[in-house]
Design a protein around this motif. Sequence first.
Motif, short mmCIF file in Angstrom:
data_model
loop_
_atom_site.label_atom_id
_atom_site.label_comp_id
_atom_site.label_asym_id
_atom_site.label_seq_id
_atom_site.Cartn_x
_atom_site.Cartn_y
_atom_site.Cartn_z
N SER A 179 0.84 -1.20 0.00
CA SER A 179 0.00 0.00 0.00
C SER A 179 0.88 1.26 0.00
N ALA A 239 -0.14 -4.03 -3.93
CA ALA A 239 -1.29 -3.12 -3.86
C ALA A 239 -0.86 -1.69 -3.60
N ASP A 267 -9.75 -4.70 -5.01
CA ASP A 267 -9.10 -3.74 -4.13
C ASP A 267 -9.75 -2.37 -4.30
N HIS A 271 -7.88 -5.58 -0.70
CA HIS A 271 -6.66 -4.89 -0.30
C HIS A 271 -5.96 -5.56 0.88
#
Length: 348
Positions: free
Chosen positions: A168, A243, A271, A301
Amino acid sequence: MVAGCNVGFTEGVFADAVRPHWSGGGARPIRWSAWYPTDDAVWEAATMQAADAAGDSVLAPTFRPLPLCRDARLAGRAGALPLVLLSHGTGGTVAGLGWLAHRLAARGLVVAGVDHHGNTAREAYRPEGFLCWWERAGDLTRLADHLLADPRFAGGIDAARLHVAGFSLGGHAALALLGGITEMPRFLGWAAGRPFGRGPREFPDLADRIVPLLAESPAFRASWQRQSLCFRDPRICSALVMAPAPTVRGFTPESLEAIGVPVLLTVGGADREAPGEAGAGWLHGLIPASRLVPLGADVGHYVFLGECTPEACRAEPAICIDAPGIDRAAIHARVAALALDLFAPSGS
């Protein structure tokens, strides 16, 4: 006696005297954790229990504890080992990536990550830590320097085989280490009107904090002026980007096109926090040596976080419970295999 554990774990904290604490008082803390192979075979049950207990406090109560030997010796190997640097997602902890660290350490790699100051659940959240993403890359470079000089690891880490993995917002840090250049106006312009344009759930008014912080905080003002510096660490040989958060849209296309090392991008089709078209897919179109591995239409996610305890599943279903039919452990095994092939391919 406790058998069957070949992964050591240790942690520490040191100060980066070059950068200030967000409060302005003192130096920036670098709180780190490391997983690594160990040959220590004689331990008391209490040692193992202490490592498991760490999963309930130091490593985070959300995730199922993994078998670790706290403060064990680094395994004696014929030659130094690769080092993989980890960067967690927004507001998280490096413990959330313990599933990856443990699997890689069990296969002979040293893995270490930072709980990024101001942006981690290990301390009080600060808006500065949620805005100044580029500081994360500096944390990882300082950690690599620290471990290469640490007597517990010195000589055991191959400085020519450093890698990075980020989830992330950690994906932003990974790409910054490869030379990605951030321009905040570029991101703010792109994000305007989009659901994540104002800020994350921890600070839904984050965009409104910028002007007051520039006026009130010398530490924030100094960092803001560093946003477009190059944080490339030439020692990094490859990157796993899981991600990647939409913040990557703040990178200049030219800086991404100049990345010359292998980059593995992976994302799930469901996601919502970091949609593939906003992050991983866009990056794949710009980074020459990148490979994009989709994980399936129903993968969300938070599959990139550790397996949760039953208590956490009840308390935090949004991050702990996946869509029907999604096996988080199986996805972890797949991603870890991809990472191992990237970081330590057969014959290396």
